[in-house]
Design a protein around this motif. Structure first.
Motif, PDB file in Angstrom:
ATOM      1  N   ARG A 191      15.700  10.786  -5.750  1.00  0.00           N
ATOM      2  CA  ARG A 191      14.434  11.523  -5.604  1.00  0.00           C
ATOM      3  C   ARG A 191      14.435  12.768  -6.486  1.00  0.00           C
ATOM      4  O   ARG A 191      13.474  13.021  -7.199  1.00  0.00           O
ATOM      5  CB  ARG A 191      14.232  11.914  -4.137  1.00  0.00           C
ATOM      6  CG  ARG A 191      12.939  12.666  -3.842  1.00  0.00           C
ATOM      7  CD  ARG A 191      12.841  13.016  -2.368  1.00  0.00           C
ATOM      8  NE  ARG A 191      13.968  13.825  -1.924  1.00  0.00           N
ATOM      9  CZ  ARG A 191      14.053  15.153  -2.108  1.00  0.00           C
ATOM     10  NH1 ARG A 191      13.098  15.811  -2.747  1.00  0.00           N
ATOM     11  NH2 ARG A 191      15.102  15.813  -1.671  1.00  0.00           N
ATOM     12  N   ALA A 193       7.625   6.258  -1.637  1.00  0.00           N
ATOM     13  CA  ALA A 193       8.041   5.424  -0.504  1.00  0.00           C
ATOM     14  C   ALA A 193       8.638   4.115  -1.000  1.00  0.00           C
ATOM     15  O   ALA A 193       9.654   3.634  -0.462  1.00  0.00           O
ATOM     16  CB  ALA A 193       6.852   5.156   0.417  1.00  0.00           C
ATOM     17  N   GLN A 194       8.033   3.538  -2.041  1.00  0.00           N
ATOM     18  CA  GLN A 194       8.572   2.310  -2.612  1.00  0.00           C
ATOM     19  C   GLN A 194       9.926   2.560  -3.280  1.00  0.00           C
ATOM     20  O   GLN A 194      10.839   1.733  -3.184  1.00  0.00           O
ATOM     21  CB  GLN A 194       7.597   1.730  -3.634  1.00  0.00           C
ATOM     22  CG  GLN A 194       6.320   1.197  -3.026  1.00  0.00           C
ATOM     23  CD  GLN A 194       5.422   0.562  -4.065  1.00  0.00           C
ATOM     24  OE1 GLN A 194       5.879  -0.220  -4.882  1.00  0.00           O
ATOM     25  NE2 GLN A 194       4.153   0.916  -4.043  1.00  0.00           N
ATOM     26  N   SER A 202       0.440   8.375 -10.571  1.00  0.00           N
ATOM     27  CA  SER A 202      -0.062   9.070  -9.382  1.00  0.00           C
ATOM     28  C   SER A 202       0.380  10.529  -9.330  1.00  0.00           C
ATOM     29  O   SER A 202      -0.058  11.274  -8.460  1.00  0.00           O
ATOM     30  CB  SER A 202       0.430   8.353  -8.117  1.00  0.00           C
ATOM     31  OG  SER A 202       1.838   8.490  -7.982  1.00  0.00           O
ATOM     32  N   GLY A 250       0.790  -1.228   0.000  1.00  0.00           N
ATOM     33  CA  GLY A 250       0.000   0.000   0.000  1.00  0.00           C
ATOM     34  C   GLY A 250       0.821   1.275   0.000  1.00  0.00           C
ATOM     35  O   GLY A 250       0.255   2.366  -0.079  1.00  0.00           O
ATOM     36  N   ALA A 251       2.126   1.164   0.084  1.00  0.00           N
ATOM     37  CA  ALA A 251       2.968   2.362   0.122  1.00  0.00           C
ATOM     38  C   ALA A 251       2.919   3.093  -1.209  1.00  0.00           C
ATOM     39  O   ALA A 251       2.777   2.484  -2.264  1.00  0.00           O
ATOM     40  CB  ALA A 251       4.402   1.976   0.464  1.00  0.00           C
ATOM     41  N   GLY A 252       3.060   4.412  -1.170  1.00  0.00           N
ATOM     42  CA  GLY A 252       3.081   5.198  -2.393  1.00  0.00           C
ATOM     43  C   GLY A 252       4.345   4.956  -3.186  1.00  0.00           C
ATOM     44  O   GLY A 252       5.300   4.337  -2.710  1.00  0.00           O
ATOM     45  N   ALA A 253       4.343   5.485  -4.420  1.00  0.00           N
ATOM     46  CA  ALA A 253       5.464   5.240  -5.323  1.00  0.00           C
ATOM     47  C   ALA A 253       6.781   5.777  -4.770  1.00  0.00           C
ATOM     48  O   ALA A 253       7.817   5.110  -4.857  1.00  0.00           O
ATOM     49  CB  ALA A 253       5.171   5.837  -6.698  1.00  0.00           C
ATOM     50  N   GLU A 287       3.453  11.470  -8.700  1.00  0.00           N
ATOM     51  CA  GLU A 287       4.592  11.613  -7.789  1.00  0.00           C
ATOM     52  C   GLU A 287       5.925  11.643  -8.531  1.00  0.00           C
ATOM     53  O   GLU A 287       6.927  12.121  -7.993  1.00  0.00           O
ATOM     54  CB  GLU A 287       4.619  10.448  -6.798  1.00  0.00           C
ATOM     55  CG  GLU A 287       3.430  10.379  -5.853  1.00  0.00           C
ATOM     56  CD  GLU A 287       3.480   9.116  -5.019  1.00  0.00           C
ATOM     57  OE1 GLU A 287       4.131   9.150  -3.955  1.00  0.00           O
ATOM     58  OE2 GLU A 287       2.896   8.088  -5.429  1.00  0.00           O
ATOM     59  N   ALA A 315       4.126   3.611 -11.783  1.00  0.00           N
ATOM     60  CA  ALA A 315       3.064   3.900 -10.811  1.00  0.00           C
ATOM     61  C   ALA A 315       3.190   5.333 -10.320  1.00  0.00           C
ATOM     62  O   ALA A 315       2.177   6.025 -10.112  1.00  0.00           O
ATOM     63  CB  ALA A 315       3.155   2.922  -9.638  1.00  0.00           C
ATOM     64  N   GLY A 316       4.420   5.798 -10.158  1.00  0.00           N
ATOM     65  CA  GLY A 316       4.638   7.176  -9.735  1.00  0.00           C
ATOM     66  C   GLY A 316       4.205   8.186 -10.775  1.00  0.00           C
ATOM     67  O   GLY A 316       3.683   9.262 -10.445  1.00  0.00           O
TER      68      GLY A 316
END
Length: 199
Positions: A194, A89-90, A148, A84-87, A150, A144-145
């Motif tokens: 990041r 965080a993953q 979303s 369930g962690a966001g992109a 991100e 996925a990021g």
């Protein structure tokens, strides 16, 4: 051919792999003979073939072991982070995992990248398949990021390869006695990753 007196396959086999890993990393696969490997372990050259068919199988086994250990460790880490962690965080978890895992295995990392050219076509294809499993996870995180909002990269596949190359390079310069701790190195690399993927 009889096994050398006093030897045990569950002990001698790993010793052969460890010796080959050290020698391949220090001198290169092509420059290392089976006789050298046998000497490092304390075997007669002919006795080596009781444990390994040939040098190619030894190289492939080292790379395969490295990739399988990497994938197994990554699977355990991914379960700890949670689906369930966001992109981001993953991505952070992936970055920190990659740094820590590879810093413990500089020789295996060197061989896994620098000796690919010495694999037979079939062995090369299998190692590439295992590498793609690892790369595909990171590419999936980036995609996925993007979905979303991100992450902002124009080519997720290229970004995947660039990030992995940057992270893996840490093994070429890091020294435990240097000015940066492993934790600080992971922190700095995460900051670079990041910044490279966000808008």
């Amino acid at each position: 051919m009889a096994r050398t007196t006093g030897s045990h396959s569950d002990i001698t086999g790993p010793r052969i792999q460890d010796a080959a890993l050290k020698l391949f990393a220090a001198h290169g696969y092509a420059a290392v003979s089976m006789r050298q490997i046998a000497g490092e372990v304390g075997l007669q050259a002919g006795a080596l073939y009781n444990y390994i068919p040939d040098k190619q199988s030894l190289l492939f086994g080292l790379m395969q072991r490295h990739m399988e250990e990497l994938l197994a460790a990554r699977e355990a880490e991914r379960e700890a982070v949670g689906e369930g962690a966001g992109a981001l965080a993953q991505l952070e978890a992936f970055t920190r995992f990659h740094i820590v895992f590879h810093l413990d295995r500089p020789d295996a990392v060197f061989i896994a990248y620098m000796e690919l050219r010495n694999l037979s076509p079939g062995n090369f294809a299998e190692i590439e398949r295992l590498r793609r499993v690892y790369e595909d996870e990171l590419e999936g995180i980036l995609r996925a990021g993007i979905a979303s909002g991100e992450v902002a990269v124009t080519d997720p596949k290229l970004a995947t390869l660039a990030v992995i190359a940057m992270l893996t390079g840490v093994t070429t310069w890091y020294r435990p006695a240097g000015r940066l701790s492993r934790e600080r190195v992971a922190e700095i690399y995460w900051d670079m990753v990041r910044r490279s993927v966000i808008a």
